[in-house]
Design a protein around this motif. Structure first.
Motif, PDB file in Angstrom:
ATOM      1  N   ASP A  37      21.328  -6.364  72.907  1.00 41.47           N
ATOM      2  CA  ASP A  37      22.147  -7.158  73.823  1.00 41.47           C
ATOM      3  C   ASP A  37      23.246  -7.929  73.104  1.00 41.47           C
ATOM      4  O   ASP A  37      24.041  -8.624  73.749  1.00 41.47           O
ATOM      5  CB  ASP A  37      21.258  -8.147  74.595  1.00 41.47           C
ATOM      6  N   ASP A  38      23.295  -7.832  71.778  1.00 41.90           N
ATOM      7  CA  ASP A  38      24.281  -8.580  71.003  1.00 41.90           C
ATOM      8  C   ASP A  38      25.533  -7.752  70.771  1.00 41.90           C
ATOM      9  O   ASP A  38      25.468  -6.540  70.524  1.00 41.90           O
ATOM     10  CB  ASP A  38      23.692  -8.988  69.646  1.00 41.90           C
ATOM     11  N   ARG A  39      26.675  -8.428  70.807  1.00 40.55           N
ATOM     12  CA  ARG A  39      27.952  -7.811  70.507  1.00 40.55           C
ATOM     13  C   ARG A  39      28.478  -8.383  69.198  1.00 40.55           C
ATOM     14  O   ARG A  39      28.725  -9.575  69.097  1.00 40.55           O
ATOM     15  CB  ARG A  39      28.951  -8.051  71.634  1.00 40.55           C
ATOM     16  N   GLN A  40      28.624  -7.513  68.208  1.00 36.16           N
ATOM     17  CA  GLN A  40      29.173  -7.916  66.916  1.00 36.16           C
ATOM     18  C   GLN A  40      30.648  -7.527  66.895  1.00 36.16           C
ATOM     19  O   GLN A  40      30.975  -6.337  66.901  1.00 36.16           O
ATOM     20  CB  GLN A  40      28.408  -7.228  65.788  1.00 36.16           C
ATOM     21  N   PRO A  41      31.565  -8.513  66.910  1.00 39.04           N
ATOM     22  CA  PRO A  41      32.990  -8.198  67.018  1.00 39.04           C
ATOM     23  C   PRO A  41      33.467  -7.259  65.913  1.00 39.04           C
ATOM     24  O   PRO A  41      33.050  -7.369  64.758  1.00 39.04           O
ATOM     25  CB  PRO A  41      33.660  -9.560  66.896  1.00 39.04           C
ATOM     26  N   LEU A  42      34.323  -6.325  66.298  1.00 38.22           N
ATOM     27  CA  LEU A  42      34.966  -5.426  65.346  1.00 38.22           C
ATOM     28  C   LEU A  42      36.399  -5.884  65.138  1.00 38.22           C
ATOM     29  O   LEU A  42      37.203  -5.897  66.078  1.00 38.22           O
ATOM     30  CB  LEU A  42      34.978  -3.990  65.876  1.00 38.22           C
ATOM     31  N   VAL A  43      36.712  -6.285  63.918  1.00 36.74           N
ATOM     32  CA  VAL A  43      38.082  -6.625  63.534  1.00 36.74           C
ATOM     33  C   VAL A  43      38.416  -5.738  62.344  1.00 36.74           C
ATOM     34  O   VAL A  43      37.880  -5.922  61.249  1.00 36.74           O
ATOM     35  CB  VAL A  43      38.225  -8.111  63.174  1.00 36.74           C
ATOM     36  N   ALA A  44      39.266  -4.771  62.559  1.00 39.98           N
ATOM     37  CA  ALA A  44      39.538  -3.767  61.526  1.00 39.98           C
ATOM     38  C   ALA A  44      40.158  -4.412  60.290  1.00 39.98           C
ATOM     39  O   ALA A  44      41.103  -5.195  60.407  1.00 39.98           O
ATOM     40  CB  ALA A  44      40.465  -2.696  62.074  1.00 39.98           C
ATOM     41  N   PRO A  45      39.655  -4.110  59.097  1.00 39.07           N
ATOM     42  CA  PRO A  45      40.271  -4.623  57.876  1.00 39.07           C
ATOM     43  C   PRO A  45      41.605  -3.944  57.617  1.00 39.07           C
ATOM     44  O   PRO A  45      41.922  -2.906  58.211  1.00 39.07           O
ATOM     45  CB  PRO A  45      39.248  -4.272  56.794  1.00 39.07           C
ATOM     46  N   THR A  46      42.379  -4.511  56.703  1.00 40.81           N
ATOM     47  CA  THR A  46      43.726  -4.002  56.433  1.00 40.81           C
ATOM     48  C   THR A  46      43.713  -2.555  55.957  1.00 40.81           C
ATOM     49  O   THR A  46      44.542  -1.745  56.355  1.00 40.81           O
ATOM     50  CB  THR A  46      44.422  -4.885  55.383  1.00 40.81           C
ATOM     51  N   GLY A  47      42.770  -2.189  55.121  1.00 38.68           N
ATOM     52  CA  GLY A  47      42.742  -0.837  54.584  1.00 38.68           C
ATOM     53  C   GLY A  47      43.504  -0.739  53.276  1.00 38.68           C
ATOM     54  O   GLY A  47      44.278  -1.615  52.903  1.00 38.68           O
ATOM     55  N   ALA A  48      43.283   0.383  52.578  1.00 40.39           N
ATOM     56  CA  ALA A  48      43.875   0.587  51.256  1.00 40.39           C
ATOM     57  C   ALA A  48      45.207   1.316  51.366  1.00 40.39           C
ATOM     58  O   ALA A  48      45.432   2.079  52.304  1.00 40.39           O
ATOM     59  CB  ALA A  48      42.921   1.398  50.384  1.00 40.39           C
ATOM     60  N   PRO A  49      46.101   1.113  50.406  1.00 45.06           N
ATOM     61  CA  PRO A  49      47.353   1.868  50.388  1.00 45.06           C
ATOM     62  C   PRO A  49      47.095   3.353  50.112  1.00 45.06           C
ATOM     63  O   PRO A  49      45.986   3.753  49.746  1.00 45.06           O
ATOM     64  CB  PRO A  49      48.143   1.211  49.255  1.00 45.06           C
ATOM     65  N   LEU A  50      48.144   4.147  50.249  1.00 42.71           N
ATOM     66  CA  LEU A  50      48.002   5.603  50.208  1.00 42.71           C
ATOM     67  C   LEU A  50      47.181   6.107  49.030  1.00 42.71           C
ATOM     68  O   LEU A  50      46.243   6.889  49.220  1.00 42.71           O
ATOM     69  CB  LEU A  50      49.389   6.262  50.163  1.00 42.71           C
ATOM     70  N   ALA A  51      47.501   5.696  47.848  1.00 40.08           N
ATOM     71  CA  ALA A  51      46.881   6.275  46.646  1.00 40.08           C
ATOM     72  C   ALA A  51      45.379   6.039  46.599  1.00 40.08           C
ATOM     73  O   ALA A  51      44.655   6.789  45.938  1.00 40.08           O
ATOM     74  CB  ALA A  51      47.548   5.722  45.387  1.00 40.08           C
ATOM     75  N   ARG A  52      44.912   5.007  47.283  1.00 38.78           N
ATOM     76  CA  ARG A  52      43.476   4.712  47.297  1.00 38.78           C
ATOM     77  C   ARG A  52      42.849   4.945  48.662  1.00 38.78           C
ATOM     78  O   ARG A  52      41.694   4.605  48.890  1.00 38.78           O
ATOM     79  CB  ARG A  52      43.245   3.259  46.867  1.00 38.78           C
ATOM     80  N   GLY A  53      43.572   5.572  49.555  1.00 33.79           N
ATOM     81  CA  GLY A  53      43.121   5.691  50.929  1.00 33.79           C
ATOM     82  C   GLY A  53      42.143   6.831  51.168  1.00 33.79           C
ATOM     83  O   GLY A  53      42.304   7.939  50.653  1.00 33.79           O
ATOM     84  N   ILE A  54      41.123   6.536  51.974  1.00 32.72           N
ATOM     85  CA  ILE A  54      40.207   7.555  52.484  1.00 32.72           C
ATOM     86  C   ILE A  54      40.591   7.790  53.942  1.00 32.72           C
ATOM     87  O   ILE A  54      40.534   6.862  54.761  1.00 32.72           O
ATOM     88  CB  ILE A  54      38.739   7.110  52.382  1.00 32.72           C
ATOM     89  N   VAL A  55      40.967   9.007  54.259  1.00 29.64           N
ATOM     90  CA  VAL A  55      41.540   9.314  55.561  1.00 29.64           C
ATOM     91  C   VAL A  55      40.618  10.269  56.313  1.00 29.64           C
ATOM     92  O   VAL A  55      40.270  11.345  55.815  1.00 29.64           O
ATOM     93  CB  VAL A  55      42.941   9.938  55.411  1.00 29.64           C
ATOM     94  N   ALA A  56      40.227   9.874  57.506  1.00 28.55           N
ATOM     95  CA  ALA A  56      39.413  10.740  58.364  1.00 28.55           C
ATOM     96  C   ALA A  56      40.332  11.664  59.161  1.00 28.55           C
ATOM     97  O   ALA A  56      41.419  11.268  59.586  1.00 28.55           O
ATOM     98  CB  ALA A  56      38.572   9.902  59.318  1.00 28.55           C
ATOM     99  N   THR A  57      39.888  12.893  59.341  1.00 33.90           N
ATOM    100  CA  THR A  57      40.703  13.858  60.074  1.00 33.90           C
ATOM    101  C   THR A  57      39.806  14.943  60.659  1.00 33.90           C
ATOM    102  O   THR A  57      38.586  14.908  60.545  1.00 33.90           O
ATOM    103  CB  THR A  57      41.779  14.471  59.150  1.00 33.90           C
TER     104      THR A  57
END
Length: 263
Positions: A140-160
Motif C-alpha cells: 500500500d506504500d508509494r515510494q516516489p520515483l525521481v529520476a536521477p540526472t544520469g551519466a554523460p555519453l561516454a559512461r552511459g548505459i542505454v536501454a533499447t
C-alpha cells in the motif's frame, strides 16, 4: 478522478498479472500466432489476459473506450479510454525470461492521465498520475520515483530494443555500429514498459526504441515523464517511428546521437 482511474488500473492489472502467472505452464509457452514477423509472437494467454482486462474495465466503466494489443478497439462515450498491453515482453514470457509486464493506461480526451505497470514475474509495480508524480508501489506504500540526472555519453548505459521486421533490423544494426562506440554499453531486456520504468528508477541513463505501439509505452511513458524524464520522438511526440527518453540535463546529447547515427 485520475486517482480513481489509477486505482482501477492497478486493481485490474494485479488481477491480470496473477492470471498470467498462474496460467503459464512450465517450460516454453506455445505460440498461437505471429504479427509483424515470425519473431513477433502472440500466445493464447495474451489473448485471454486482454479479455479479462477488458471485461473488468467495462464492468466498472461501461461507457469508456478500449485500445488493446490483441483485440478490436472500442469507441466510448465518456471521454476516457484505456490503452492496454496484456503482456509487454511476450517473447520473454514464451521463453521464461522474467521480464514481462501488464501495462494499463487511462486516457482522458486523448491524454494519458494514469498508468500502472506490473512485472508479472517479480510482482514489481510502478504507477503514475498526470501532474501528481510517479512512484514504485510496494504493497500500500508509494515510494516516489525521481529520476536521477544520469551519466554523460561516454559512461552511459542505454536501454533499447530492436524491431521485428528484418529489413528494419538490418538498418538498426548498421546504426547501432555507429552508436555503440559512443556510449559505455547497451542493455536489451525485451520489455519497453519495464525499460521505461527502470530508467525512471535510475538503472539506465537513457532509452530509445523503434517500432513501439501506443500500448507499449502509454502507461510506462507516463511513469517516465512524471519521474522527471523527457520522453519524445525524433521530431515531436513519441510514436512508432521512435521513442526516446532521458533526464533533461543530458537528453539533448543522447537524442542528437540517436539522430546522427541514423536510427
Amino acid at each position: 478522478m485520475s486517482h480513481d482511474l489509477f486505482d482501477l488500473a492497478r486493481e485490474v492489472g494485479l488481477e491480470a498479472a496473477a492470471f498470467v502467472r498462474h496460467s503459464r505452464p512450465a517450460g516454453r509457452v506455445d505460440v498461437a500466432a505471429t504479427k509483424s514477423s515470425a519473431t513477433d509472437v502472440v500466445t493464447e494467454i495474451d489473448q485471454a489476459c486482454e479479455r479479462l482486462i477488458r471485461d473488468r474495465i467495462f464492468a466498472a466503466r461501461p461507457d469508456d473506450g478500449f485500445v488493446g494489443e490483441e483485440g478490436d478497439d472500442v469507441a466510448g462515450t465518456s471521454g476516457v479510454d484505456w490503452v492496454v498491453d496484456p503482456i509487454d515482453g511476450t517473447v520473454n514470457f514464451v521463453h521464461d525470461i522474467p521480464s514481462y509486464a501488464v501495462a494499463i493506461a487511462a486516457r482522458r480526451d486523448g491524454v494519458v492521465v494514469a498508468g500502472h505497470v506490473v512485472n508479472i514475474a517479480s510482482g514489481q509495480e510502478y504507477g503514475a498520475v498526470r501532474g501528481r508524480g510517479a512512484w514504485r508501489q510496494v504493497g500500500d506504500d508509494r515510494q516516489p520515483l525521481v529520476a536521477p540526472t544520469g551519466a554523460p555519453l561516454a559512461r552511459g548505459i542505454v536501454a533499447t530494443g530492436f524491431h521485428y521486421v528484418p529489413e528494419i533490423r538490418a538498418k538498426q544494426a548498421a546504426a547501432m555500429a555507429r552508436f555503440l562506440p559512443q556510449v559505455a554499453d547497451i542493455r536489451r531486456t525485451g520489455s519497453a514498459a519495464l525499460n521505461l520504468c527502470n530508467l525512471a528508477e535510475g538503472h539506465y541513463d537513457a532509452y530509445f526504441e523503434q517500432g513501439l505501439h501506443l500500448w507499449d509505452q502509454a502507461a510506462a511513458g507516463l511513469v517516465a515523464t512524471e519521474s522527471g524524464l523527457v520522453v519524445t520522438g525524433l521530431d515531436g511526440e513519441p510514436n512508432e517511428r521512435m521513442v526516446m527518453a532521458a533526464h533533461p540535463a543530458i537528453a539533448a546529447e543522447y537524442f542528437d546521437l540517436v539522430r546522427a547515427c541514423g536510427f
